[in-house]
Design an enzyme around this catalytic site. Structure first.
Site, mmCIF file in Angstrom:
data_model
loop_
_atom_site.group_PDB
_atom_site.id
_atom_site.type_symbol
_atom_site.label_atom_id
_atom_site.label_comp_id
_atom_site.label_asym_id
_atom_site.label_seq_id
_atom_site.Cartn_x
_atom_site.Cartn_y
_atom_site.Cartn_z
ATOM 1 N N CYS A 74 18.913 -13.410 11.188
ATOM 2 C CA CYS A 74 18.869 -12.324 10.204
ATOM 3 C C CYS A 74 17.561 -12.339 9.419
ATOM 4 C CB CYS A 74 20.096 -12.476 9.298
ATOM 5 S SG CYS A 74 19.962 -11.806 7.646
ATOM 6 N N CYS A 77 17.657 -12.449 5.586
ATOM 7 C CA CYS A 77 18.108 -13.761 5.117
ATOM 8 C C CYS A 77 16.913 -14.687 4.901
ATOM 9 C CB CYS A 77 19.061 -14.403 6.120
ATOM 10 S SG CYS A 77 20.612 -13.502 6.314
#
Ligand SMILES: [Zn+2]
Length: 149
Positions: A74, A77
């Site tokens: 991700c 993230c």
């Protein structure tokens, strides 16, 4: 770790030998060591929490816990990660910062209805207090200030 009554006990895994240790966060400054291997317990950075440890480490903590629900693939993230590291560093002893890899902890992710990552959730006394979805540094800073003071 210590035989005296811990004021802010947390149970975290030693990054060196994987043994669960009970650490008193109010004594974080005295650099607690692992009861098994004697290496330092690293409290100035986020601790990785596995599915099996979640209840004990996050819900059972004697201090507020900020949990970063993330995944390796991700992109956003990775933007949040340094921010989360900084919170851990600045709040040693007052708050525990944990990271949960949602791919490896699907049951935990489902229990808390994590639909989008990164999601940051602050837990206090075993319950969710508030969550932030995406990258909302100002909001999370204010929340951390409120719980960790
Ligand atoms: Zn150890």
């Amino acid at each position: 770790m210590t035989t005296t009554e811990a004021k802010s006990p947390v149970t975290i895994r030693c990054v060196f030998c994987d043994k669960l240790n009970r650490v008193d966060m109010t004594r974080a400054a005295s650099r607690p060591t692992c009861g098994e291997c004697g290496k330092p317990m690293l409290l100035d950075r986020p601790v990785k929490v596995a599915q099996d440890d979640f209840d004990k480490t996050v819900l059972g903590a004697g201090v507020p816990v900020l949990v970063d629900f993330y995944a390796d693939w991700c992109g956003p993230c990775r933007m949040v990660a340094p921010f989360v590291d900084e919170i851990a560093q600045k709040n040693v002893g007052r708050m525990l910062v944990a990271k949960v890899d949602t791919d490896r902890a699907p049951d935990v992710a489902m229990r808390y209805g994590i639909r989008s990552i990164p999601t940051l959730i602050v837990f206090q006394n075993g319950a969710e207090l508030e969550r932030s979805v995406g990258f909302e540094p100002e909001r999370v800073k204010a929340l951390v200030q409120r719980v960790a003071g």
